[in-house]
Scaffold this motif. Structure first.
Motif, mmCIF file in Angstrom:
data_model
loop_
_atom_site.group_PDB
_atom_site.id
_atom_site.type_symbol
_atom_site.label_atom_id
_atom_site.label_comp_id
_atom_site.label_asym_id
_atom_site.label_seq_id
_atom_site.Cartn_x
_atom_site.Cartn_y
_atom_site.Cartn_z
ATOM 1 N N UNK A 1 -11.386 -4.036 0.647
ATOM 2 C CA UNK A 1 -11.876 -3.936 -0.728
ATOM 3 C C UNK A 1 -10.805 -3.731 -1.786
ATOM 4 N N UNK A 2 -11.272 -3.808 -3.037
ATOM 5 C CA UNK A 2 -10.372 -3.786 -4.188
ATOM 6 C C UNK A 2 -9.661 -2.450 -4.363
ATOM 7 N N UNK A 3 -10.393 -1.334 -4.169
ATOM 8 C CA UNK A 3 -9.771 -0.022 -4.370
ATOM 9 C C UNK A 3 -8.571 0.163 -3.438
ATOM 10 N N UNK A 4 -8.749 -0.209 -2.168
ATOM 11 C CA UNK A 4 -7.649 -0.057 -1.217
ATOM 12 C C UNK A 4 -6.491 -0.995 -1.547
ATOM 13 N N UNK A 5 -6.801 -2.150 -2.130
ATOM 14 C CA UNK A 5 -5.716 -3.045 -2.566
ATOM 15 C C UNK A 5 -4.884 -2.369 -3.654
ATOM 16 N N UNK A 6 -5.564 -1.698 -4.603
ATOM 17 C CA UNK A 6 -4.839 -0.983 -5.666
ATOM 18 C C UNK A 6 -4.010 0.175 -5.088
ATOM 19 N N UNK A 7 -4.588 0.864 -4.080
ATOM 20 C CA UNK A 7 -3.848 1.945 -3.406
ATOM 21 C C UNK A 7 -2.595 1.393 -2.721
ATOM 22 N N UNK A 8 -2.757 0.213 -2.092
ATOM 23 C CA UNK A 8 -1.621 -0.420 -1.421
ATOM 24 C C UNK A 8 -0.561 -0.842 -2.440
ATOM 25 N N UNK B 1 -5.496 3.181 5.740
ATOM 26 C CA UNK B 1 -4.449 3.353 4.737
ATOM 27 C C UNK B 1 -4.117 4.840 4.653
ATOM 28 N N UNK B 2 -2.828 5.231 4.685
ATOM 29 C CA UNK B 2 -2.503 6.671 4.663
ATOM 30 C C UNK B 2 -2.997 7.343 3.390
ATOM 31 N N UNK C 1 0.101 0.679 -5.177
ATOM 32 C CA UNK C 1 0.830 1.917 -5.532
ATOM 33 C C UNK C 1 1.892 2.239 -4.480
ATOM 34 N N UNK C 2 1.552 2.017 -3.198
ATOM 35 C CA UNK C 2 2.511 2.256 -2.114
ATOM 36 C C UNK C 2 3.708 1.317 -2.257
ATOM 37 N N UNK C 3 3.447 0.059 -2.645
ATOM 38 C CA UNK C 3 4.541 -0.908 -2.842
ATOM 39 C C UNK C 3 5.485 -0.440 -3.949
ATOM 40 N N UNK C 4 4.905 0.081 -5.025
ATOM 41 C CA UNK C 4 5.739 0.582 -6.129
ATOM 42 C C UNK C 4 6.549 1.789 -5.677
ATOM 43 N N UNK C 5 5.891 2.660 -4.932
ATOM 44 C CA UNK C 5 6.527 3.899 -4.486
ATOM 45 C C UNK C 5 7.690 3.610 -3.534
ATOM 46 N N UNK C 6 7.481 2.670 -2.596
ATOM 47 C CA UNK C 6 8.507 2.370 -1.588
ATOM 48 C C UNK C 6 9.495 1.314 -2.068
ATOM 49 N N UNK C 7 9.181 0.682 -3.217
ATOM 50 C CA UNK C 7 10.027 -0.402 -3.750
ATOM 51 C C UNK C 7 10.212 -1.499 -2.707
ATOM 52 N N UNK C 8 9.144 -1.780 -1.963
ATOM 53 C CA UNK C 8 9.198 -2.802 -0.915
ATOM 54 C C UNK C 8 8.044 -3.789 -1.084
ATOM 55 N N UNK D 1 9.670 -5.772 8.387
ATOM 56 C CA UNK D 1 8.736 -6.763 7.835
ATOM 57 C C UNK D 1 7.376 -6.099 7.660
ATOM 58 N N UNK D 2 6.785 -6.253 6.467
ATOM 59 C CA UNK D 2 5.534 -5.550 6.168
ATOM 60 C C UNK D 2 4.456 -6.532 5.698
ATOM 61 N N UNK D 3 3.277 -6.424 6.307
ATOM 62 C CA UNK D 3 2.157 -7.318 5.996
ATOM 63 C C UNK D 3 0.880 -6.503 5.801
ATOM 64 N N UNK D 4 -0.051 -7.066 5.031
ATOM 65 C CA UNK D 4 -1.376 -6.446 4.929
ATOM 66 C C UNK D 4 -2.449 -7.514 5.096
ATOM 67 N N UNK D 5 -3.627 -7.072 5.519
ATOM 68 C CA UNK D 5 -4.755 -7.967 5.777
ATOM 69 C C UNK D 5 -5.998 -7.345 5.164
ATOM 70 N N UNK D 6 -6.671 -8.074 4.302
ATOM 71 C CA UNK D 6 -7.896 -7.577 3.658
ATOM 72 C C UNK D 6 -9.084 -8.026 4.494
#
Length: 416
Positions: A346-353, A317-318, A355-362, A216-221
């Motif tokens: 912030x917004x930049x880290x949301x965009x980075x995250x 964020x890695x 990209x991680x979602x696309x990469x991991x397909x999760x 289970x994966x969650x994020x918090x801004x």
């Protein structure tokens, strides 16, 4: 395919069977036959895919039974990985008395390592700095070398070992097998392969997303200055028995560990600047449950394999998308439930995250931080569950007598 189909010796097959393995992993199935032929190999594979066996089994199998001198050199980025790889080599060579592995790494007694080398060690597993030290002292001679293996080459470059690696490779016999394993292929890695390998075979396996999907994966801004508060709320709400927190810098690891300890959490730091004795003590405390929160950098966490990690927290964020998979793969092992929580600002880290979602397909779901009331309610629920569980068991005789005495004095169990 089974290991018996890979043309391995009976001694090796017995050792593998005793370790509980019957079928090779995808990277082992692809790499072992090519390495057994003596070809140079570039292996692209993440941690946890069985790559130590992929290069370790052929290395052991191709050793001379009556040879003298060091025939195989395995370079690793960290002490932990060198120790782990050496342990694996010992298991594979359990029934081969002519194989004598030795680990050499910084932060440990060089005199003890020199003694082990003098006893005729013929497979050396070490970190580049300490290997260079032994070469300089002439306590490690490589004129008989037949194979060099660079394990987690990208991490060694990230840690600044490029000059050491190139110096070592320049000073080993030209007629040798050169093997390189790396999770990523930056230009610096490709430059090393071009310079030091001959017609290498690329062995690549697709990223394993199965472990990611089971977590289970969650994020918090949250504002950058409130990340420690956010992490504290999550730790108080979920109360994981064992958890890992990842930061991008050693300084942040130290600062966060100090702050969490000040807030009453059983936390400890782990990074490359710590002495070996400290690192061993911290890992012993974490594995034994005396430390419930391990705060680490990506490099320090390489080679750590601890059962029962309930949760992983990405405080930072890695910096590399593949590190996200390495990090969260620490939890949800052996079919158990796991969860990963990532803090972004912030917004930049949301965009980075994203990209991680696309990469991991999760899917990484947006979470709401728990309030003080949520934490209180959760603890009350947990306490009630514990009482219910205890009530279903045998009532302690002393407690029963106490209730009977109070009722005789006109006080009911409800009043009590």
């Amino acid at each position: 395919m089974r290991f018996r189909d890979l043309n391995l010796s009976e001694e090796m097959l017995s050792a593998i069977e005793e370790m509980g393995y019957t079928e090779p992993s995808p990277i082992q199935e692809k790499a072992i036959p090519v390495l057994m032929e003596g070809r140079d190999v570039i292996g692209r594979s993440n941690t946890g895919t069985g790559k130590t066996a992929a290069f370790g089994i052929p290395a052991v199998e191709r050793m001379s039974r009556d040879g003298r001198g060091v025939e195989v050199l395995i370079l690793c980025p960290t002490r932990e990985l060198a120790m782990q790889a050496c342990g694996e080599i010992r298991k594979f060579s359990k029934h081969m008395p002519w194989i004598k592995p030795a680990a050499v790494y910084g932060g440990a007694s060089i005199e003890k390592q020199i003694t082990e080398l003098k006893r005729g060690a013929n497979i050396i597993i070490g970190t580049p700095g300490r290997v260079m030290d032994h070469i300089g002292r002439k306590t490690l001679r490589l004129e008989s070398l037949k194979e060099v293996i660079l394990d987690e080459a990208d991490e060694m470059l990230n840690m600044g070992f490029r000059e050491d690696i190139e110096e070592i490779l320049k000073n080993v016999p030209e007629e040798r097998q050169t093997v390189l394993f790396s999770a990523t292929m930056p230009p610096a890695i490709l430059a090393i392969t071009k310079k030091f390998q001959k017609d290498p075979v690329m062995v690549k396996i697709e990223n394993k997303t199965g472990t990611v999907e089971s977590i289970e994966q969650y994020y918090y801004d949250v504002p950058a200055g409130r990340k420690t508060d956010a992490l504290s709320l999550l730790l108080m709400f979920w109360e994981p028995k064992l958890s890992m927190v990842f930061c991008n810098t050693k300084r942040m690891v130290d600062e966060l560990a100090e702050e969490l300890c000040a807030r009453g959490f059983k936390a400890a730091a782990l990074h490359g600047d710590m002495k070996q004795a400290q690192r061993t003590q911290v890992m012993g405390g974490f594995k034994g449950g005396r430390i419930s929160i391990l705060i680490a950098t990506d490099v320090a966490a390489r080679g750590i394999d601890v059962e029962g990690v309930d949760m992983v927290f990405n405080y930072d964020l890695p910096q590399d998308m593949e590190y996200y998979i390495h990090r969260i793969g620490r939890t949800g092992r052996a079919g158990k439930a796991g969860a990963a929580h990532t803090l972004i600002s912030g917004r930049k880290q949301f965009y980075d995250l994203r990209d991680i979602m696309r990469f991991t397909k999760a899917e990484i779901t947006k979470g709401e931080l728990p309030s003080a009331r949520d934490i209180s309610e959760k603890r009350l629920d947990r306490f009630c569950a514990e009482i219910k569980s205890a009530a279903q068991g045998e009532v302690v005789s002393d407690a029963q007598r106490l209730l009977e005495r109070l009722e005789a004095d006109g006080i009911s169990a409800r009043d009590a």
